[in-house]
Write a protein that holds these residues in place. Structure first.
Motif, short mmCIF file in Angstrom:
data_model
loop_
_atom_site.label_atom_id
_atom_site.label_comp_id
_atom_site.label_asym_id
_atom_site.label_seq_id
_atom_site.Cartn_x
_atom_site.Cartn_y
_atom_site.Cartn_z
N VAL A 25 18.70 10.04 -8.08
CA VAL A 25 18.14 11.04 -7.17
C VAL A 25 17.13 10.38 -6.24
CG1 VAL A 25 16.95 13.25 -7.01
CG2 VAL A 25 18.43 12.80 -8.96
N GLU A 26 17.26 10.69 -4.94
CA GLU A 26 16.43 10.05 -3.93
C GLU A 26 14.94 10.27 -4.17
OE1 GLU A 26 15.86 9.96 0.97
OE2 GLU A 26 17.30 11.33 0.05
N LYS A 27 14.54 11.49 -4.53
CA LYS A 27 13.11 11.78 -4.67
C LYS A 27 12.44 10.88 -5.71
CE LYS A 27 13.55 15.47 -8.16
NZ LYS A 27 13.20 16.87 -8.48
N ASN A 28 13.19 10.44 -6.72
CA ASN A 28 12.62 9.55 -7.73
C ASN A 28 12.44 8.14 -7.20
OD1 ASN A 28 12.69 11.67 -9.57
ND2 ASN A 28 14.71 11.11 -10.36
N ASP A 29 13.44 7.63 -6.47
CA ASP A 29 13.34 6.29 -5.89
C ASP A 29 12.21 6.20 -4.87
OD1 ASP A 29 15.44 5.44 -7.40
OD2 ASP A 29 16.89 5.28 -5.77
N THR A 30 12.07 7.23 -4.04
CA THR A 30 11.03 7.17 -3.00
C THR A 30 9.63 7.22 -3.61
OG1 THR A 30 11.06 9.58 -2.66
CG2 THR A 30 12.53 8.25 -1.29
N LEU A 31 9.45 8.01 -4.65
CA LEU A 31 8.12 8.09 -5.27
C LEU A 31 7.76 6.77 -5.94
CD1 LEU A 31 5.60 9.67 -6.00
CD2 LEU A 31 6.80 10.54 -8.02
N ARG A 32 8.70 6.20 -6.68
CA ARG A 32 8.45 4.92 -7.34
C ARG A 32 8.04 3.85 -6.32
NH1 ARG A 32 13.59 3.18 -9.33
NH2 ARG A 32 12.51 1.30 -10.01
N MET A 33 8.79 3.77 -5.24
CA MET A 33 8.51 2.75 -4.22
C MET A 33 7.17 3.00 -3.56
SD MET A 33 9.41 0.00 -2.65
CE MET A 33 11.10 -0.24 -3.24
N THR A 34 6.88 4.25 -3.23
CA THR A 34 5.62 4.59 -2.56
C THR A 34 4.42 4.22 -3.40
OG1 THR A 34 6.69 6.42 -1.39
CG2 THR A 34 4.29 6.47 -1.52
N LEU A 35 4.47 4.49 -4.69
CA LEU A 35 3.33 4.20 -5.57
C LEU A 35 3.07 2.70 -5.68
CD1 LEU A 35 3.95 6.82 -8.41
CD2 LEU A 35 2.19 6.88 -6.64
N VAL A 36 4.12 1.90 -5.65
CA VAL A 36 3.93 0.45 -5.72
C VAL A 36 3.37 -0.09 -4.40
CG1 VAL A 36 5.05 -1.77 -6.05
CG2 VAL A 36 5.69 0.16 -7.48
N ILE A 37 3.88 0.40 -3.28
CA ILE A 37 3.34 -0.03 -1.98
C ILE A 37 1.86 0.35 -1.88
CG2 ILE A 37 3.51 0.27 0.52
CD1 ILE A 37 6.50 0.95 0.05
N LYS A 38 1.53 1.53 -2.35
CA LYS A 38 0.13 1.98 -2.37
C LYS A 38 -0.75 0.98 -3.12
CE LYS A 38 -2.77 5.89 -3.94
NZ LYS A 38 -3.56 5.21 -4.98
N ARG A 39 -0.29 0.57 -4.27
CA ARG A 39 -1.06 -0.37 -5.09
C ARG A 39 -1.24 -1.71 -4.38
NH1 ARG A 39 0.57 -2.17 -11.27
NH2 ARG A 39 -1.07 -3.72 -11.56
N LEU A 40 -0.17 -2.19 -3.76
CA LEU A 40 -0.24 -3.46 -3.06
C LEU A 40 -1.22 -3.41 -1.89
CD1 LEU A 40 3.55 -4.38 -3.08
CD2 LEU A 40 1.75 -5.46 -4.43
N LEU A 41 -1.18 -2.34 -1.13
CA LEU A 41 -2.11 -2.21 0.00
C LEU A 41 -3.55 -2.07 -0.47
CD1 LEU A 41 -0.07 0.20 2.34
CD2 LEU A 41 -0.51 -2.24 2.70
N GLU A 42 -3.76 -1.31 -1.52
CA GLU A 42 -5.12 -1.15 -2.05
C GLU A 42 -5.67 -2.47 -2.57
OE1 GLU A 42 -5.05 3.55 -3.40
OE2 GLU A 42 -4.51 2.00 -4.86
N ASN A 43 -4.80 -3.31 -3.11
CA ASN A 43 -5.24 -4.63 -3.55
C ASN A 43 -5.58 -5.54 -2.38
OD1 ASN A 43 -5.08 -4.06 -6.26
ND2 ASN A 43 -3.03 -4.88 -6.52
N ASN A 44 -5.23 -5.10 -1.18
CA ASN A 44 -5.60 -5.82 0.04
C ASN A 44 -6.68 -5.07 0.82
OD1 ASN A 44 -3.74 -8.36 0.93
ND2 ASN A 44 -2.60 -7.02 -0.46
N ASN A 45 -7.43 -4.27 0.08
CA ASN A 45 -8.62 -3.57 0.64
C ASN A 45 -8.28 -2.55 1.73
OD1 ASN A 45 -10.44 -5.12 -1.02
ND2 ASN A 45 -10.11 -6.83 0.38
N ILE A 46 -7.14 -1.91 1.61
CA ILE A 46 -6.76 -0.85 2.52
C ILE A 46 -6.74 0.46 1.75
CG2 ILE A 46 -4.89 0.10 3.93
CD1 ILE A 46 -4.11 -2.74 4.65
N LYS A 47 -7.36 1.49 2.31
CA LYS A 47 -7.32 2.79 1.67
C LYS A 47 -5.99 3.45 1.99
CE LYS A 47 -9.59 7.31 1.48
NZ LYS A 47 -10.71 8.16 1.98
N VAL A 48 -5.38 4.03 0.97
CA VAL A 48 -4.05 4.64 1.15
C VAL A 48 -4.11 6.12 0.79
CG1 VAL A 48 -1.63 4.62 0.47
CG2 VAL A 48 -2.90 2.46 0.63
N VAL A 49 -3.62 6.94 1.69
CA VAL A 49 -3.45 8.37 1.43
C VAL A 49 -1.95 8.62 1.32
CG1 VAL A 49 -3.76 10.71 2.34
CG2 VAL A 49 -5.55 8.98 2.67
#
Length: 286
Positions: A25-49
């Protein structure tokens, strides 16, 4: 220096599953990917909403309104593509017609993802999508492979972490920043759910729900006669569909799935006659 904010939208969710294929199901794939991208950006000192952190229903207006109130410097909506089973493949990224900054963001992300390796580079396209038109900041929408293409799904799973990192790099390059490689590993869940169809394991998924749906759809579509779902940590059989799994047409019993029954109840299923007999002797019959 002003705080940098990026807005990420995990496509679909809740009562809107998005596209689906063979239990995926698409909604599961998109959420998983979004949460990981969020973590990567935050580890680079970017605030993510982000639009959602769980499986909830959000209208398009609610999603764009979150972006409008976030103060984001750019926005990305994450999706999987679909057209017809096994008819198309590849990755494409969209921007709003006439938006030069949106186009630059989309191109930066597309280039980074393609560099990781895709089945087809479908390029950057201009589209009048709500999440491109109704944002205040430059916006892009990525279609990260076709969910109704087996080969694209295989790449999505095998290069999941690389794609997440590529998207984070593309966003940071657009913002004029250098991505800093973090010394951590995004690992798969320790508990996985094996999908075994007609006696052969074909994959392992991170949730029992997805594994059961995959088995059901494969059997109902006529592709397979029967299947089971096993937990990898103890090889316990959690799901059987239909109730009796037809054995594959093979005389090599060491390749077949054998169920061990105690007092008329199935307690475990193992691959191979010898392994199953030894397990039964050691654990139940002395």
């Amino acid at each position: 220096m002003a705080e940098l904010i990026v807005y990420l939208d995990a496509g679909h969710g809740g009562t809107d599953p998005g596209a689906g294929y063979s239990g995926r199901v698409e909604k599961n794939d998109t959420l998983r990917m979004t949460l990981v991208i969020k973590r990567l950006l935050e580890n680079n000192n970017i605030k993510v909403v982000i639009s959602r952190v769980d499986d909830r229903t959000l209208s398009l207006s609610e999603r764009s309104n979150i972006e409008k109130g976030s103060g984001a410097k750019c926005a990305l909506s994450i999706h999987r593509n679909a057209v017809a089973p096994e008819k198309a493949m590849g990755v494409e990224t969209h921007s709003y017609p006439g938006s030069a900054t949106g186009l630059a963001l989309a191109k930066s992300i597309q280039d980074q993802v393609v560099a990781v390796g895709v089945n087809a580079d479908r390029g950057v396209k201009q589209s009048d999508f709500h999440m491109l038109r109704e944002t205040l900041s430059p916006a892009a929408l990525i279609e990260l492979g076709f969910i109704d293409n087996t080969s694209d799904n295989k790449l999505f799973d095998e290069r999941f972490n690389q794609y997440a990192e590529a998207i984070a790099k593309g966003i940071m390059k657009f913002l004029g920043l250098v991505y800093k490689q973090e010394e951590f590993v995004i690992s798969k869940p320790s508990v996985m759910y094996r999908v075994i169809l007609d006696g052969k394991q074909i994959m392992a998924l991170s949730t029992q729900f997805e594994a059961e749906n995959f088995v059901k759809n494969s059997v109902d579509s006529g592709k397979n006669k029967g299947g089971i779902v096993q937990r990898n940590t103890d090889s316990a059989t959690l799901f059987t569909y239909p109730n009796v799994v037809p054995s594959p047409q093979s005389t090599n019993y060491e390749e077949e799935v054998c169920r061990i029954l105690v007092d008329g109840k199935s307690v475990i299923a193992l691959t191979g006659k010898t392994k199953s007999l030894n397990y039964a002797k050691d654990n139940y019959f002395g």
